[in-house]
Design a protein around this motif. Sequence first.
Motif, PDB file in Angstrom:
ATOM      1  N   ASN A 135       0.815  -1.123  -0.158  1.00  0.00           N
ATOM      2  CA  ASN A 135      -0.014  -0.070   0.033  1.00  0.00           C
ATOM      3  C   ASN A 135       1.045   1.221   0.057  1.00  0.00           C
ATOM      4  N   TRP A 438     -11.893   0.101   1.394  1.00  0.00           N
ATOM      5  CA  TRP A 438     -11.049   1.132   1.596  1.00  0.00           C
ATOM      6  C   TRP A 438     -11.092   1.799   2.936  1.00  0.00           C
ATOM      7  N   LYS A 441      -7.945   0.234   4.476  1.00  0.00           N
ATOM      8  CA  LYS A 441      -6.820   1.000   3.608  1.00  0.00           C
ATOM      9  C   LYS A 441      -6.431   2.081   4.060  1.00  0.00           C
ATOM     10  N   TYR A 442      -7.649   2.948   4.194  1.00  0.00           N
ATOM     11  CA  TYR A 442      -7.322   4.396   4.794  1.00  0.00           C
ATOM     12  C   TYR A 442      -6.929   4.438   6.151  1.00  0.00           C
ATOM     13  N   GLY A 468     -11.917   6.749   5.947  1.00  0.00           N
ATOM     14  CA  GLY A 468     -12.172   6.750   4.750  1.00  0.00           C
ATOM     15  C   GLY A 468     -13.668   7.058   4.460  1.00  0.00           C
ATOM     16  N   GLN A 472     -15.209   9.861   1.887  1.00  0.00           N
ATOM     17  CA  GLN A 472     -16.217   9.453   0.889  1.00  0.00           C
ATOM     18  C   GLN A 472     -17.713  10.156   0.930  1.00  0.00           C
ATOM     19  N   PHE A 575      -7.682  10.663  -3.467  1.00  0.00           N
ATOM     20  CA  PHE A 575      -8.085   9.278  -3.187  1.00  0.00           C
ATOM     21  C   PHE A 575      -7.494   8.315  -4.354  1.00  0.00           C
ATOM     22  N   ILE A 580      -7.686   4.651  -3.671  1.00  0.00           N
ATOM     23  CA  ILE A 580      -8.949   4.401  -2.997  1.00  0.00           C
ATOM     24  C   ILE A 580     -10.087   5.134  -4.134  1.00  0.00           C
ATOM     25  N   ASP A 581     -10.989   3.990  -4.369  1.00  0.00           N
ATOM     26  CA  ASP A 581     -12.055   4.549  -5.290  1.00  0.00           C
ATOM     27  C   ASP A 581     -13.237   5.174  -4.467  1.00  0.00           C
TER      28      ASP A 581
END
Length: 586
Positions: A135, A438, A441-442, A468, A472, A575, A580-581
């Motif tokens: 990552n 995500w 991950k964040y 995240g 978002q 992002f 990250i989507d």
Amino acid sequence: MEQQIVSLIQGLIFNKYQLENALVKLSVPPKKNLGDFAMNCALLARDLRMNPNIIAEELVELLLQEDLILSAEVSGPYINIKISKDIFTESFKSIYSDLELFLQPNIWEGTKIIIDYIGANVGKPLHIGHMCTPNQGQVMINLYKNLWYDVISDSHIWDWGIIFWKLLTAYKHWGNKDKLHENAVDYLLELYVKITAEAVDNPSLEQEARDEFKLLSEWNEDSKKLWAEFTEYSIQAMNVQLARLNIKPQYNVGESFYEGLWLAKMEDYPDLQFDMHSIVNELVEKWIAIKNDDNSVWVIFDDDLKMPSCILQKRDGTHGYLASDLACIKYRMVNWSPDKIIYFVDVRQQLHFRQAFEIAKNAGWLDKDDHKSTQLFHAYNGFVSWKEWAFSTRKGNIIKLGDLLDEAENRAKAIILEKRDDIQWDELNELSKMIGIWAIKYGYLKKSRDTDVIFDWDEFMTFEGNSGPYIQYAYVRARRILENFGSEISTEVTWKFEHSEETDLVRTLWDYKDVLIKSAEMNMPHHICKYAFELTKTFNSMYNNIHILNEEDESKKMIRLQLVESFSKTIKELFAILGIDMPEKM
């Protein structure tokens, strides 16, 4: 914007005191009503040999004569400064006039960089620890590309060394071809755990593993065939899980490549010119390494470097990681001549890379034609540990990355169902993947890469604060405003900001490029997360306190819609850099 004020103050200091390049640092005042910036004049006191309170008083008189300064007040050795809203207007005009260039600034076009990351082992499934270097490295790949670097990425697979030889030995003892083909990675892990346990009572297995190392080094056909199967299946399994995290290396070059066995290449990267044997011989010829009577080869460093000696070649003529990494450095220099090579490898390898970098420098491999040297940097990370217990691959005591990501999706699904009872099944599945994975991950990336991280579901899966999902959701809110407006945003407006919430958002947007540069120079992705959170907070403050779509004045409405559009595109780009989507609905 901040640099503009710094330059202004430095100019005033030069004109008043004839001090060039004065040390001027601006900070945010402790209370918002005090101003936009605060300056501590104590930093100038030594150079000017004056009382900092007097310096503050004299500078305030000069600042108040400047059009950019709305007000300046003395507070002891500090100056609290409010700047004119005109500077925010001009700054936002610059941002909005070319958002694409603003979001992807051309800073280092033509500069070449290689990112070495992931470092997965053949025969071992990816585990929770692979939240780290994959990552971190992928963020920096995305970031450097955003800044127009020419980036080459290499997963640098570990398919060489004692672990691999143990797998070959275990498979020849207990191997089952059907199990290997059915699920190679899980089966190879099973074999590794088995041989580790068996070796406790049967030490001869350790010698057999070393013998396997020698067989493959001598191009034994059976060993080469097994190597190919183990490697191919492991890479396939690795890429499935990495794809779920938006991680995709350009190349998968294994340690074995640098042994010069001419095993099948995994992608279309350049052929090898210098294997480990030739590298060791070159270092001996240059008197950088010493070959002993027992055939071993060592490097002894100067005392002032305070580094222990290291071995390049064992008595039996085989090589370890150091020789491989040195061959890798020369290979990259010969074929790509990068300006930088950055290694995302954990903190335990600090000494290893210090030794490798010093040897490469002494060998002259890093010198470039323009009289510059390639920069080598070890961007080390701390460890991820489970809240309840530690991991051990040898004992099979690990949390597989695939299981971790599955659990993140399931937890996200439960949270979504609590908040929405109208959601359709397909949308639920899509959102749970996007939000759950995500979120963790964040949650990892917001930590400084050089710190140890304790994985805690409650912290990583939160939808509040610096998370995240919080960011978002703000993006989705911004997109909904623009969709509800439903028309083209006019640029024929009277450019004037009235509210601090507007200027706060402009000032935060203006920091975008500086944050990217800082993250790139330090190879620290968490600065991007910190900035994304701050940007989101300033947008939410504007959303909660100022009319946007309900604003009756068309000019004010358009300016605020431009701010909303700028925020949505900027946060989406941030992002994207993080890998990250962004969902369009939540």
